[in-house]
Each structure stands twice: as C-alpha cells, then as structure tokens.
Design a protein around this motif. Structure first.
Motif, PDB file in Angstrom:
ATOM      1  N   LEU A   1     -29.856 -61.889  -3.659  1.00  0.00           N
ATOM      2  CA  LEU A   1     -29.209 -61.841  -2.344  1.00  0.00           C
ATOM      3  C   LEU A   1     -27.862 -61.124  -2.395  1.00  0.00           C
ATOM      4  O   LEU A   1     -27.488 -60.404  -1.464  1.00  0.00           O
ATOM      5  CB  LEU A   1     -29.007 -63.264  -1.811  1.00  0.00           C
ATOM      6  CG  LEU A   1     -30.281 -64.031  -1.422  1.00  0.00           C
ATOM      7  CD1 LEU A   1     -29.941 -65.449  -1.018  1.00  0.00           C
ATOM      8  CD2 LEU A   1     -30.995 -63.309  -0.280  1.00  0.00           C
ATOM      9  N   MET A   2     -27.113 -61.319  -3.481  1.00  0.00           N
ATOM     10  CA  MET A   2     -25.816 -60.643  -3.605  1.00  0.00           C
ATOM     11  C   MET A   2     -26.000 -59.133  -3.651  1.00  0.00           C
ATOM     12  O   MET A   2     -25.210 -58.382  -3.066  1.00  0.00           O
ATOM     13  CB  MET A   2     -25.093 -61.138  -4.860  1.00  0.00           C
ATOM     14  CG  MET A   2     -24.599 -62.587  -4.752  1.00  0.00           C
ATOM     15  SD  MET A   2     -23.807 -63.176  -6.269  1.00  0.00           S
ATOM     16  CE  MET A   2     -22.382 -62.089  -6.341  1.00  0.00           C
ATOM     17  N   GLU A   3     -27.025 -58.684  -4.350  1.00  0.00           N
ATOM     18  CA  GLU A   3     -27.283 -57.246  -4.390  1.00  0.00           C
ATOM     19  C   GLU A   3     -27.642 -56.729  -2.997  1.00  0.00           C
ATOM     20  O   GLU A   3     -27.182 -55.657  -2.567  1.00  0.00           O
ATOM     21  CB  GLU A   3     -28.429 -56.973  -5.372  1.00  0.00           C
ATOM     22  CG  GLU A   3     -28.693 -55.510  -5.620  1.00  0.00           C
ATOM     23  CD  GLU A   3     -27.534 -54.831  -6.301  1.00  0.00           C
ATOM     24  OE1 GLU A   3     -27.359 -53.611  -6.094  1.00  0.00           O
ATOM     25  OE2 GLU A   3     -26.779 -55.514  -7.039  1.00  0.00           O
ATOM     26  N   HIS A   4     -28.420 -57.532  -2.283  1.00  0.00           N
ATOM     27  CA  HIS A   4     -28.759 -57.146  -0.913  1.00  0.00           C
ATOM     28  C   HIS A   4     -27.516 -57.124  -0.020  1.00  0.00           C
ATOM     29  O   HIS A   4     -27.347 -56.236   0.825  1.00  0.00           O
ATOM     30  CB  HIS A   4     -29.796 -58.131  -0.365  1.00  0.00           C
ATOM     31  CG  HIS A   4     -30.211 -57.844   1.036  1.00  0.00           C
ATOM     32  ND1 HIS A   4     -30.934 -56.711   1.393  1.00  0.00           N
ATOM     33  CD2 HIS A   4     -30.009 -58.544   2.201  1.00  0.00           C
ATOM     34  CE1 HIS A   4     -31.147 -56.724   2.704  1.00  0.00           C
ATOM     35  NE2 HIS A   4     -30.602 -57.829   3.213  1.00  0.00           N
ATOM     36  N   ASN A   5     -26.609 -58.097  -0.234  1.00  0.00           N
ATOM     37  CA  ASN A   5     -25.380 -58.136   0.570  1.00  0.00           C
ATOM     38  C   ASN A   5     -24.476 -56.954   0.281  1.00  0.00           C
ATOM     39  O   ASN A   5     -23.766 -56.468   1.173  1.00  0.00           O
ATOM     40  CB  ASN A   5     -24.628 -59.443   0.307  1.00  0.00           C
ATOM     41  CG  ASN A   5     -25.338 -60.637   0.920  1.00  0.00           C
ATOM     42  OD1 ASN A   5     -26.097 -60.495   1.873  1.00  0.00           O
ATOM     43  ND2 ASN A   5     -25.100 -61.830   0.360  1.00  0.00           N
ATOM     44  N   ARG A   6     -24.451 -56.521  -0.959  1.00  0.00           N
ATOM     45  CA  ARG A   6     -23.633 -55.346  -1.274  1.00  0.00           C
ATOM     46  C   ARG A   6     -24.118 -54.134  -0.481  1.00  0.00           C
ATOM     47  O   ARG A   6     -23.323 -53.342   0.045  1.00  0.00           O
ATOM     48  CB  ARG A   6     -23.699 -55.038  -2.772  1.00  0.00           C
ATOM     49  CG  ARG A   6     -23.011 -56.081  -3.645  1.00  0.00           C
ATOM     50  CD  ARG A   6     -22.884 -55.572  -5.077  1.00  0.00           C
ATOM     51  NE  ARG A   6     -22.494 -56.646  -5.976  1.00  0.00           N
ATOM     52  CZ  ARG A   6     -23.336 -57.352  -6.721  1.00  0.00           C
ATOM     53  NH1 ARG A   6     -24.639 -57.065  -6.684  1.00  0.00           N
ATOM     54  NH2 ARG A   6     -22.896 -58.313  -7.510  1.00  0.00           N
ATOM     55  N   THR A   7     -25.423 -54.009  -0.392  1.00  0.00           N
ATOM     56  CA  THR A   7     -25.973 -52.892   0.375  1.00  0.00           C
ATOM     57  C   THR A   7     -25.591 -53.007   1.856  1.00  0.00           C
ATOM     58  O   THR A   7     -25.193 -52.032   2.503  1.00  0.00           O
ATOM     59  CB  THR A   7     -27.500 -52.871   0.235  1.00  0.00           C
ATOM     60  OG1 THR A   7     -27.860 -52.813  -1.148  1.00  0.00           O
ATOM     61  CG2 THR A   7     -28.088 -51.666   0.951  1.00  0.00           C
ATOM     62  N   LEU A   8     -25.690 -54.230   2.387  1.00  0.00           N
ATOM     63  CA  LEU A   8     -25.306 -54.437   3.796  1.00  0.00           C
ATOM     64  C   LEU A   8     -23.820 -54.192   4.006  1.00  0.00           C
ATOM     65  O   LEU A   8     -23.411 -53.669   5.050  1.00  0.00           O
ATOM     66  CB  LEU A   8     -25.661 -55.870   4.222  1.00  0.00           C
ATOM     67  CG  LEU A   8     -27.157 -56.191   4.350  1.00  0.00           C
ATOM     68  CD1 LEU A   8     -27.343 -57.653   4.726  1.00  0.00           C
ATOM     69  CD2 LEU A   8     -27.815 -55.284   5.395  1.00  0.00           C
ATOM     70  N   ALA A   9     -22.989 -54.563   3.004  1.00  0.00           N
ATOM     71  CA  ALA A   9     -21.546 -54.364   3.139  1.00  0.00           C
ATOM     72  C   ALA A   9     -21.215 -52.883   3.229  1.00  0.00           C
ATOM     73  O   ALA A   9     -20.355 -52.467   4.020  1.00  0.00           O
ATOM     74  CB  ALA A   9     -20.813 -55.007   1.960  1.00  0.00           C
ATOM     75  N   LEU A  10     -21.870 -52.084   2.401  1.00  0.00           N
ATOM     76  CA  LEU A  10     -21.635 -50.637   2.472  1.00  0.00           C
ATOM     77  C   LEU A  10     -22.028 -50.097   3.854  1.00  0.00           C
ATOM     78  O   LEU A  10     -21.335 -49.245   4.425  1.00  0.00           O
ATOM     79  CB  LEU A  10     -22.443 -49.930   1.372  1.00  0.00           C
ATOM     80  CG  LEU A  10     -21.988 -50.215  -0.076  1.00  0.00           C
ATOM     81  CD1 LEU A  10     -22.943 -49.540  -1.059  1.00  0.00           C
ATOM     82  CD2 LEU A  10     -20.568 -49.699  -0.281  1.00  0.00           C
ATOM     83  N   LEU A  11     -23.138 -50.606   4.368  1.00  0.00           N
ATOM     84  CA  LEU A  11     -23.566 -50.168   5.702  1.00  0.00           C
ATOM     85  C   LEU A  11     -22.543 -50.555   6.764  1.00  0.00           C
ATOM     86  O   LEU A  11     -22.206 -49.751   7.639  1.00  0.00           O
ATOM     87  CB  LEU A  11     -24.946 -50.770   6.016  1.00  0.00           C
ATOM     88  CG  LEU A  11     -25.543 -50.425   7.384  1.00  0.00           C
ATOM     89  CD1 LEU A  11     -25.736 -48.912   7.511  1.00  0.00           C
ATOM     90  CD2 LEU A  11     -26.861 -51.154   7.583  1.00  0.00           C
TER      91      LEU A  11
END
Length: 500
Positions: A265-275
């Motif tokens: 989930l943290m890896e997924h959140n990093r992607t969302l944060a960049l977006l």
C-alpha cells in the motif's frame, strides 16, 4: 482436551467472583444486623423510659387537676374538672400496666417498685374518687379533708415512681452494655470476613495478571502497528495458558501479513502522491495566472497616476496663487493615499489622527464654521508609538459629519477624546448632531447591517473589522434622536517596534 481446559478456566474465574461477592454480601448483612440490633436496643430503651415518664406526667397532671378543683369558684365548671381528673387517672392506670408488664422476682428492685406502685395506685384512686364524689355533692369541707388524707400516699407514689425511673435507667444501661458486646463481636466477624475478601481479591488479581500481562504486550504491539511501526519483534510470553499462547502466535502471523500488505500500500501511495503533486502544480499555475490577470486589471488604474495628477493640480494652484485650493487638493491627496493602504495592517495613531484632520479640513472648506472639531488627548498616549487598526477614527468622524451634523442647518461640534486606562486605548467620538433612530440603533447593537442605504453602515463596518482584527477590540454606540451620538472604541494597547 482444549475445550475441557477452557471450561475449567471459566469455572475458576466464576468461582472466585462468586466467593468475593458472597463475602461482600456477608459483610453487608453483618453490618445491617449490627445496626438493627443497636437500633432495636435504643428504641426499646426509649419506649420503656417514655412509658415511665408518661406515668409520672399523668400523675402530676392529675394532682394539679385535683388541686385546682378543690378551690373552684363556679360549680358549673365542676363536671369538666371532674372529667379531667378521671381522664388523667385512666392514663395513669394504662401507663402503669404497660410499665410493670412482664416483671418477675428475678428483676429485683424493678419488680418490688412495680408491685408497690400497683398496690398503692388503687388506694390513691379511692381517695380521688371520694374527693370527686364529695365535690359533686357540694360538700367542699369533707372533700378537702379527704384531699389531705391522701398526701402521704401521694408522697410515696412520687418516691416509688422516681426510684422506678432510676432503676429502669440502670437496667437499660446494663442491657445496652450487653448489646454492645454482641455488636463488637459482629464487627470482629465482619473485619475477619473483609480480610478474607481482600486475600481473595489479591489472589484473583494475581491470577488475572498472568493472563493480562501477555494481553498488555499485545496492546502495546497493536499501538505500535497503529503508528505504522511494523518492525517490532515478535511477542514472546512465559504464560502456561494455552489460549493466550494461541492468541500470541496468531498475532505474530497477522503482523507479518499486515507488514507485507502495508509495504504494498505504501508503494501505491507513493505513486498517488506523485500524481497529486502534479495536479497541485497545475492548480498553482492556474492560480498564478488568475492573479496575474487580476493584477493586470488593477494596473489599469494606477494609484501613482492619480497622485501625480493631484500633485500637478496642486502645483498649478500654487502658480495661480490659489493657496486655499492648493491646501484642499493636498488634503484630498493625503486622504486618498491613506485609503489605498491595506485595511488589515496596523497604522500609527498619529497617521490616523492626521488623515482625520485632513478630512475635516475638506469638510470645513465646504461648510465653513458650521463644523468644529475638538481634540482631547491624554498625556499618557504617544500617537507616534501607538498602533491602531486603520480607518477607524476617520470613519467615525466622517459618520458624525455626514449623518449627525450635515443635516442640521446650524452644524455642530465633533469631539474626539483619546486616553489610556490599564493598557487599553480608548477612542471616543461624540457629536451633538441629529442622533440615530431607535430602529437603526437596535440593528447596530445586534451586529446587523441596517436596512437603510447609508445610515449606520459605517459603524457596522468598523465594528465588524474590529471584531475580525482582535478579540479584545470593542465598539459601543450610545445615541438619542435629536441630541447626538457617542461612539466608544476600546483597543488593547500595541506599540510600534523599534527599528534596529
């Protein structure tokens, strides 16, 4: 085997709770029994003493009634007096039966006193009845002779009644001492039960500690996981409780599974944060574009152009030797320059007073001597150092001129008073103009904008700005229609910072 172990643990817990509850109930029952015994003893003693005292009281009342009856002046009152004596004798007989009931020779002096009173009272009643009969027949002399014959008997009854009272008190004290010994034994039993209850509670607490200690570790580990700390070591425990061991193993497995899921989930959140960062940059760019557009519109009316124009007109007036026109334009320029400043950054009191004077100069040019401005400034105030919210003093003076003095043909006076009290700056503007109508004043006091197009709007705006700029700022309005208006502003004192 596992199911049998679960049932045994539950039974032990319930047994300990039941034993503790039984001990508590036993303590309460013993306490209730002690109170009941003590209360019954006190009530019994009180009732016995009350009966003896009532007998003595009835005897005294009977004697007084007989004494009053023998000197009666009107024979018409005789039946009523005789009835009173007989009622008292009936009370004496009732109380004597009650107070001597149940005595035996084993009771000692109480028994002998009661027997003496039982033997004497019938003779006393015979004397009294003879006295009443003679009085009813009108033979007062014979009745008085009978009255004196019973005096020795009266003395004996009084003596035995008093002795009986004292013996009753002594007997009650002995009974109370015996009852107190019983109560003391009950209290000792209650204390023993309380000690047992404490020991049982201690054992129960020790048993629960062996179960709750691993649970406490699970709680701390859960809090750490709630703070996103999944690197904690596995939980270990020395308990022999099979259920707790299974719970700890299941928790450790869950922690490892949750750690893997959280990493995903943290890896997924990093992607969302960049977006989101990309979207935020786009919005910021749009905002900057809107601000640039607004700034472009503002620049179309450049304040410097207006100032330069006013200065040009001022120089032309000077060349034409129009000093009055030059002064008027200069005052207008200062007022205009002050009005373009931010309405949130503070200004010095001196600047606020200066722009107020310039505004009033313009009004005096228009109205002449009809308008007068009076300043009263306390020596405690330093206008150059004190800071105030902008546009408050000039607005209040403008409001006084426009709505108070201008409608009056004879004009009027505006008085400005400034003083300091307990680090609170007080600004008071008073005029003797037309005043404010009660309807408009009611809107102002409620903090609402008046429905009229102009009247009261300035006061409402200043009051609203003062509240927004600081909780300590206050504005109060007092006005009477036809007499004038007083506006009081209170502002916590703030001073200009010294420049390095």
């Amino acid at each position: 085997m596992k199911q049998h172990r679960n049932v045994g643990t539950v039974r032990i817990v319930y047994a300990q709770l039941f034993a503790a509850a039984l001990l508590v109930v036993s303590c309460l029952a013993i306490s209730w029994l002690s109170n009941r015994i003590a209360t019954a003893q006190v009530y019994g003693m009180t009732d016995k003493l009350y009966v003896v005292n009532s007998f003595i009281g009835a005897f005294d009342r009977c004697e007084k009634a007989v004494y009053d009856y023998r000197w009666i002046e009107s024979w018409e009152d005789g039946p009523a007096r005789a009835e009173l004596v007989r009622n008292n004798m009936a009370d004496m007989d009732t109380y004597l039966k009650e107070m001597t009931r149940g005595f035996t020779a084993a009771d000692g002096s109480l028994y002998h006193d009661s027997r003496a009173l039982q033997n004497m009272l019938p003779h006393y009643f015979d004397f009294v009845n003879s006295f009443l009969t003679l009085m009813e027949q009108g033979d007062r002399n014979e009745a008085i002779a009978v009255y004196y014959q019973k005096e020795n008997l009266v003395t004996l009854i009084r003596s035995y009644s008093t002795t009986f009272m004292l013996d009753r008190v002594q007997a009650s004290q002995a009974e109370y001492s015996l009852t107190q010994e019983r109560i003391d034994l009950l209290w000792l039993l209650q204390a023993f039960i309380c000690v047992l209850a404490l020991l049982l509670v201690g054992y129960f607490a020790f048993s629960l500690t062996n179960i709750l200690s691993p649970i406490g570790k699970l709680v701390e580990a859960s809090k750490a996981m709630g703070r996103e700390n999944f690197d904690i070591p596995d939980i270990e425990t020395n308990t022999r409780n099979r259920e707790i061991l299974q719970l700890v193993d299941a928790f450790n497995q869950m922690k490892h599974s949750a750690n893997q899921l959280i990493n995903t989930l943290m890896e997924h959140n990093r992607t969302l944060a960049l977006l989101h960062q990309t979207e935020a940059k786009v919005l910021e760019s749009q905002k900057l574009a809107e601000e640039a557009k607004l700034q472009s519109l503002r620049s179309q009316i450049n304040p410097h152009f207006l100032f330069n124009t006013l200065n040009t007109i001022c120089r032309v007036a000077r060349l034409e030797k129009a000093a009055k026109t030059e002064g008027l334009i200069l005052s207008l320029s200062k007022v205009f320059r002050h009005s373009l400043r931010s309405d949130t950054s503070p200004t010095t009191l001196a600047d606020e007073m200066s722009v107020t004077r310039e505004y009033f100069k313009i009004q005096q040019t228009r109205f002449g001597e009809r308008m007068q401005l009076d300043w009263r400034i306390s020596s405690q105030c330093d206008p150059e150092e004190l800071l105030v919210p902008p546009f408050i003093l000039e607005t209040m003076v403008e409001n006084a001129v426009k709505h108070g003095l201008e409608p009056k043909p004879q004009g009027g006076l505006v008085r400005v008073r400034i003083y300091m009290k307990e680090e609170i700056l007080h600004l008071i503007v008073v005029d003797n103009g037309c005043g404010i109508s009660p309807e408009t004043l009611e809107y102002i006091h409620r903090g609402e904008k008046p429905p009229q197009a102009d009247h009261g709007i300035g006061i409402h705006n200043v009051s609203r700005r003062l509240k927004l700029l600081g909780k300590g700022n206050q504005l109060r309005v007092q006005s009477k229609l036809g007499l004038g208006t007083k506006i009081s502003m209170e502002i916590p004192a703030t001073y200009r910072e010294e420049e390095p």
